[in-house]
Design a protein around this motif. Sequence first.
Motif, PDB file in Angstrom:
ATOM      1  N   PRO A 230       0.807  -1.216   0.000  1.00  0.00           N
ATOM      2  CA  PRO A 230       0.000   0.000   0.000  1.00  0.00           C
ATOM      3  C   PRO A 230       0.847   1.277   0.000  1.00  0.00           C
ATOM      4  O   PRO A 230       0.438   2.297  -0.562  1.00  0.00           O
ATOM      5  CB  PRO A 230      -0.824  -0.129   1.280  1.00  0.00           C
ATOM      6  CG  PRO A 230      -0.913  -1.594   1.529  1.00  0.00           C
ATOM      7  CD  PRO A 230       0.390  -2.149   1.071  1.00  0.00           C
ATOM      8  N   GLU A 231       2.017   1.240   0.627  1.00  0.00           N
ATOM      9  CA  GLU A 231       2.887   2.412   0.638  1.00  0.00           C
ATOM     10  C   GLU A 231       3.352   2.770  -0.766  1.00  0.00           C
ATOM     11  O   GLU A 231       3.529   3.943  -1.083  1.00  0.00           O
ATOM     12  CB  GLU A 231       4.085   2.168   1.552  1.00  0.00           C
ATOM     13  CG  GLU A 231       3.752   2.167   3.032  1.00  0.00           C
ATOM     14  CD  GLU A 231       4.979   1.969   3.888  1.00  0.00           C
ATOM     15  OE1 GLU A 231       6.003   1.495   3.351  1.00  0.00           O
ATOM     16  OE2 GLU A 231       4.936   2.308   5.085  1.00  0.00           O
ATOM     17  N   ILE A 232       3.563   1.761  -1.603  1.00  0.00           N
ATOM     18  CA  ILE A 232       3.964   2.007  -2.992  1.00  0.00           C
ATOM     19  C   ILE A 232       2.854   2.748  -3.731  1.00  0.00           C
ATOM     20  O   ILE A 232       3.103   3.682  -4.493  1.00  0.00           O
ATOM     21  CB  ILE A 232       4.289   0.683  -3.710  1.00  0.00           C
ATOM     22  CG1 ILE A 232       5.559   0.061  -3.118  1.00  0.00           C
ATOM     23  CG2 ILE A 232       4.464   0.911  -5.193  1.00  0.00           C
ATOM     24  CD1 ILE A 232       6.808   0.846  -3.411  1.00  0.00           C
ATOM     25  N   ALA A 236       3.315   6.423  -5.304  1.00  0.00           N
ATOM     26  CA  ALA A 236       3.066   6.641  -6.728  1.00  0.00           C
ATOM     27  C   ALA A 236       2.050   7.760  -6.938  1.00  0.00           C
ATOM     28  O   ALA A 236       2.203   8.586  -7.855  1.00  0.00           O
ATOM     29  CB  ALA A 236       2.576   5.346  -7.370  1.00  0.00           C
ATOM     30  N   VAL A 237       1.013   7.799  -6.111  1.00  0.00           N
ATOM     31  CA  VAL A 237       0.001   8.850  -6.227  1.00  0.00           C
ATOM     32  C   VAL A 237       0.603  10.220  -5.943  1.00  0.00           C
ATOM     33  O   VAL A 237       0.368  11.195  -6.674  1.00  0.00           O
ATOM     34  CB  VAL A 237      -1.176   8.576  -5.269  1.00  0.00           C
ATOM     35  CG1 VAL A 237      -2.107   9.786  -5.191  1.00  0.00           C
ATOM     36  CG2 VAL A 237      -1.960   7.359  -5.740  1.00  0.00           C
ATOM     37  N   LEU A 238       1.422  10.325  -4.901  1.00  0.00           N
ATOM     38  CA  LEU A 238       2.028  11.611  -4.547  1.00  0.00           C
ATOM     39  C   LEU A 238       2.984  12.094  -5.638  1.00  0.00           C
ATOM     40  O   LEU A 238       2.991  13.283  -5.990  1.00  0.00           O
ATOM     41  CB  LEU A 238       2.765  11.487  -3.214  1.00  0.00           C
ATOM     42  CG  LEU A 238       1.894  11.235  -1.979  1.00  0.00           C
ATOM     43  CD1 LEU A 238       2.747  11.090  -0.738  1.00  0.00           C
ATOM     44  CD2 LEU A 238       0.869  12.352  -1.797  1.00  0.00           C
ATOM     45  N   VAL A 239       3.776  11.190  -6.179  1.00  0.00           N
ATOM     46  CA  VAL A 239       4.693  11.559  -7.270  1.00  0.00           C
ATOM     47  C   VAL A 239       3.906  11.993  -8.494  1.00  0.00           C
ATOM     48  O   VAL A 239       4.257  12.973  -9.169  1.00  0.00           O
ATOM     49  CB  VAL A 239       5.634  10.385  -7.607  1.00  0.00           C
ATOM     50  CG1 VAL A 239       6.439  10.682  -8.870  1.00  0.00           C
ATOM     51  CG2 VAL A 239       6.581  10.110  -6.450  1.00  0.00           C
ATOM     52  N   MET A 240       2.818  11.276  -8.793  1.00  0.00           N
ATOM     53  CA  MET A 240       1.997  11.614  -9.955  1.00  0.00           C
ATOM     54  C   MET A 240       1.360  12.993  -9.790  1.00  0.00           C
ATOM     55  O   MET A 240       1.380  13.812 -10.727  1.00  0.00           O
ATOM     56  CB  MET A 240       0.915  10.555 -10.143  1.00  0.00           C
ATOM     57  CG  MET A 240      -0.027  10.830 -11.305  1.00  0.00           C
ATOM     58  SD  MET A 240      -1.407   9.677 -11.345  1.00  0.00           S
ATOM     59  CE  MET A 240      -2.277  10.148  -9.846  1.00  0.00           C
TER      60      MET A 240
END
Length: 261
Positions: A230-232, A236-240
């Motif tokens: 889940p951390e991945i 990924a959402v924050l980077v996006m």
Amino acid sequence: MKAPASLTLTILVLVFAFLYIPISVLVGLSFNAGGMPTAWTGFSLKWYGSLFQNQDILRAAWNTLIVALVSTFFATLLGTLLAIGVEIRRRRGRMIETLIFAPMVIPDIVLAIALLSFFSLTDFRLGLHTVILSHVVFNLAFVCAVVRARLRVFDWSVAEASADLGASMLVTLWRVMLPVLAPAIIAGALLAFTLSVDEFIIAFFTAGSSRASITLPMQIYSMIRFGITPEINVLAVLVMVFSLVTLTLAQRFNRGSLTGP
């Protein structure tokens, strides 16, 4: 013969669905309460809190920020000066343009191998500094391209009038050209910053073996080798989101630079 409007709309919907449904699923699973990253068990924000307590991720994010800021500064400075020089000398042929923009079309893996070979031949110790130098090389062409797009509509008679009035080249550059080029320079800098944050292959090849030089994309890669957590999804959402915001700002500044004052 024009295609029916309904067919065009259907194709458009299918294309956008193909592009954005996987991203939407990723965003939704980042709020998943359970430990299984692909099975929905309820809404929760706990993985966002867990992410910011992960020291490896925070260290990699800090390294990425350092690399992005420093490489963006030098790539923007050199790319802007390069764009002005190339535009002034553009009548001498297009071969120089091909050489400048080669890093934009050369596959990242080829550029990464070339940079690693150069550092090895020169006995240059790998680390965060080599990642920064490599990102400057990678981003310089992108900044140059954005600034040159503005220079194509720049009124060079203004610079000539400044020189006729006795202003030196530096004064003309600082007082006349840079204010006009500012939106394009900012757009190029934002683009370079985003590319540097997201870049993985070149950083992977030129960072060396020390954990002190691991960037965020490298950290994500090392984590997904053992399975998606889940951390991945959260990361990924924050980077996006960060990339989308930065690119949107770059697009706005670039649009302003093309329309002119």
